[in-house]
Motif scaffolding. Structure first.
Motif, PDB file in Angstrom:
ATOM      1  N   ASN A  72       0.821  -1.203   0.000  1.00 28.02           N
ATOM      2  CA  ASN A  72       0.000   0.000   0.000  1.00 28.02           C
ATOM      3  C   ASN A  72       0.863   1.264   0.000  1.00 28.02           C
ATOM      4  O   ASN A  72       1.887   1.339   0.670  1.00 28.02           O
ATOM      5  N   PRO A  74      -0.072   4.890   0.957  1.00 31.45           N
ATOM      6  CA  PRO A  74      -1.096   5.827   1.397  1.00 31.45           C
ATOM      7  C   PRO A  74      -0.699   7.260   1.079  1.00 31.45           C
ATOM      8  O   PRO A  74       0.460   7.666   1.264  1.00 31.45           O
ATOM      9  N   LYS A  76      -2.748  11.387   0.694  1.00 30.97           N
ATOM     10  CA  LYS A  76      -3.930  12.257   0.665  1.00 30.97           C
ATOM     11  C   LYS A  76      -5.160  11.556   1.258  1.00 30.97           C
ATOM     12  O   LYS A  76      -6.282  11.751   0.780  1.00 30.97           O
ATOM     13  N   GLY A  77      -4.959  10.719   2.247  1.00 34.59           N
ATOM     14  CA  GLY A  77      -6.078  10.046   2.894  1.00 34.59           C
ATOM     15  C   GLY A  77      -6.651   8.886   2.101  1.00 34.59           C
ATOM     16  O   GLY A  77      -7.705   8.352   2.465  1.00 34.59           O
ATOM     17  N   HIS A  78      -5.998   8.489   0.996  1.00 36.02           N
ATOM     18  CA  HIS A  78      -6.474   7.367   0.191  1.00 36.02           C
ATOM     19  C   HIS A  78      -5.370   6.319   0.085  1.00 36.02           C
ATOM     20  O   HIS A  78      -4.215   6.582   0.421  1.00 36.02           O
ATOM     21  N   ASP A  79      -5.743   5.149  -0.433  1.00 38.84           N
ATOM     22  CA  ASP A  79      -4.789   4.058  -0.639  1.00 38.84           C
ATOM     23  C   ASP A  79      -4.533   3.902  -2.137  1.00 38.84           C
ATOM     24  O   ASP A  79      -5.473   3.884  -2.939  1.00 38.84           O
TER      25      ASP A  79
END
Ligand SMILES: [Zn+2]
Length: 88
Positions: A72, A74, A76-79
């Protein structure tokens, strides 16, 4: 009198034959129910539960590909699945 006894015995024999036939059908139905394999989806779920080190999969916020959580990225708050998709 002997005719009456003959028909009475015949009636008992017919009733006994019908009852034994019904019992045989019921036993066959029970044994077939026990021999049926479990639902394929139930087997698939059991296989996943038996794998102790199965890794969680995540979905990339950019391309939608599923990838292992260990890869993963990560941001900007996304995966994201890769640095290239995280920086776009
Ligand atoms: Zn991606």
């Amino acid at each position: 009198m002997t005719r009456f006894l003959f028909w009475l015995a015949l009636a008992f024999l017919v009733l006994f034959a019908i009852r034994s036939k019904i019992r045989g059908l019921q036993q066959r139905a029970r044994s077939q129910q026990q021999q049926q394999p479990p639902h394929p989806f139930a087997q698939a779920n059991r296989r996943v539960e038996e794998l102790p080190d199965a890794e969680q999969m995540l979905c990339c916020a950019h391309c939608g590909v599923y990838y292992p959580a260990s890869e993963n990225v990560p941001a900007k708050g996304h995966d994201y699945c890769s640095h290239a998709h995280a920086t776009i």
